[in-house]
Design an enzyme around this catalytic site. Structure first.
Site, PDB file in Angstrom:
ATOM      1  N   ASP A  30      -0.216   4.401   8.901  1.00 37.63           N
ATOM      2  CA  ASP A  30       0.150   3.652   7.787  1.00 37.63           C
ATOM      3  C   ASP A  30      -0.889   3.851   6.685  1.00 37.63           C
ATOM      4  OD1 ASP A  30       2.017   1.020   7.273  1.00 37.63           O
ATOM      5  OD2 ASP A  30       0.498   1.003   5.837  1.00 37.63           O
ATOM      6  N   ILE A  31      -0.399   4.021   5.274  1.00 40.98           N
ATOM      7  CA  ILE A  31      -1.643   4.185   4.151  1.00 40.98           C
ATOM      8  C   ILE A  31      -2.186   2.873   4.038  1.00 40.98           C
ATOM      9  CG2 ILE A  31       0.005   3.295   2.245  1.00 40.98           C
ATOM     10  CD1 ILE A  31      -0.746   5.924   0.941  1.00 40.98           C
ATOM     11  N   GLN A  93      10.803  -6.249   4.715  1.00 45.44           N
ATOM     12  CA  GLN A  93      10.712  -4.679   4.456  1.00 45.44           C
ATOM     13  C   GLN A  93      10.523  -4.346   2.989  1.00 45.44           C
ATOM     14  OE1 GLN A  93      14.621  -3.126   5.683  1.00 45.44           O
ATOM     15  NE2 GLN A  93      13.800  -1.149   5.860  1.00 45.44           N
ATOM     16  N   HIS A  99      11.535   1.719  10.327  1.00 51.58           N
ATOM     17  CA  HIS A  99      10.281   2.162  10.723  1.00 51.58           C
ATOM     18  C   HIS A  99       9.594   1.202  11.545  1.00 51.58           C
ATOM     19  CE1 HIS A  99       9.872   0.147   6.772  1.00 51.58           C
ATOM     20  NE2 HIS A  99       8.661  -0.455   7.308  1.00 51.58           N
TER      21      HIS A  99
HETATM   22  P1  DGP Z   1       7.269  -2.373   5.553  1.00 51.41           P
HETATM   23  O1  DGP Z   1       6.837  -3.619   4.822  1.00 51.41           O
HETATM   24  O2  DGP Z   1       7.751  -2.860   6.928  1.00 51.41           O
HETATM   25  O3  DGP Z   1       8.532  -2.003   4.935  1.00 51.41           O
HETATM   26  O4  DGP Z   1       6.426  -1.464   5.828  1.00 51.41           O
HETATM   27  C1  DGP Z   1       6.242  -0.203   5.048  1.00 51.41           C
HETATM   28  C2  DGP Z   1       4.824   0.329   5.329  1.00 51.41           C
HETATM   29  O5  DGP Z   1       4.954   1.608   4.633  1.00 51.41           O
HETATM   30  C3  DGP Z   1       3.744  -0.366   4.672  1.00 51.41           C
HETATM   31  O6  DGP Z   1       2.812  -0.850   5.719  1.00 51.41           O
HETATM   32  C4  DGP Z   1       2.865   0.690   3.951  1.00 51.41           C
HETATM   33  C5  DGP Z   1       3.583   1.827   4.414  1.00 51.41           C
HETATM   34  N1  DGP Z   1       3.614   2.859   3.269  1.00 51.41           N
HETATM   35  C6  DGP Z   1       4.238   2.629   2.100  1.00 51.41           C
HETATM   36  N2  DGP Z   1       3.989   4.101   1.499  1.00 51.41           N
HETATM   37  C7  DGP Z   1       3.511   4.805   2.274  1.00 51.41           C
HETATM   38  C8  DGP Z   1       3.068   6.100   2.151  1.00 51.41           C
HETATM   39  O7  DGP Z   1       3.195   6.902   0.959  1.00 51.41           O
HETATM   40  N3  DGP Z   1       2.394   6.662   3.068  1.00 51.41           N
HETATM   41  C9  DGP Z   1       2.050   6.211   4.090  1.00 51.41           C
HETATM   42  N4  DGP Z   1       1.349   6.734   5.334  1.00 51.41           N
HETATM   43  N5  DGP Z   1       2.381   4.544   4.588  1.00 51.41           N
HETATM   44  C10 DGP Z   1       3.050   4.346   3.417  1.00 51.41           C
END
Ligand code: DGP
Length: 113
Positions: A30-31, A93, A99
């Site tokens: 996660d970023i 979300q 995910h």
């Molecule tokens: P949710 O809030 O459950 O939809 O989680 C989405 C997650 O995705 C959040 O924890 C941050 C992650 N995320 C969003 N954009 C990116 C990205 O470009 N790269 C990565 N690695 N994670 C991302």
């Protein structure tokens, strides 16, 4: 799907740190990690959210199974960990591609905020 961040990650158009990949599933860090380990497990095909998997228990099961296997591989099994799937706006979300969050490496508060 066009304009889906996670589809772009699967396609390699947005960089990510892969932890697992096969034809069906992809896992990456996660970023914006909320814990020392914060991994996302996704299907490589676009699926809007877990609500779209009610009739697809095999894919839902393999998503969860892969998260459990990764938790073991990452050494989280003894201390424990959390698996989370957020669905829709009230569920928190923010990315419309289903995910599983795998969180671990520190005590996690319950209930989450
Ligand atoms: P949710 O809030 O459950 O939809 O989680 C989405 C997650 O995705 C959040 O924890 C941050 C992650 N995320 C969003 N954009 C990116 C990205 O470009 N790269 C990565 N690695 N994670 C991302």
């Amino acid at each position: 799907m066009k304009d889906c961040i996670f589809c772009k990650i699967v396609a390699g158009e947005i960089p990510s740190t892969p932890l697992y990949a096969d034809d069906e599933l992809y896992a990456f860090n996660d970023i914006n990690p909320k814990a020392p380990t914060h991994v996302l497990v996704i299907p490589t095909e676009h699926v809007d959210g877990v609500a779209a998997l009610d009739e697809r228990p095999e894919l839902l099961g393999r998503l969860m199974s892969r998260a459990v296997k990764l938790a073991r591989e990452l050494g989280l099994e003894e201390a424990g960990y959390r698996l989370v799937i957020n669905q829709g706006e009230d569920g928190g979300q923010s990315v419309g591609h289903v995910h599983v969050h795998l969180l671990g490496g520190r005590p996690l508060n319950w209930p989450p905020g």
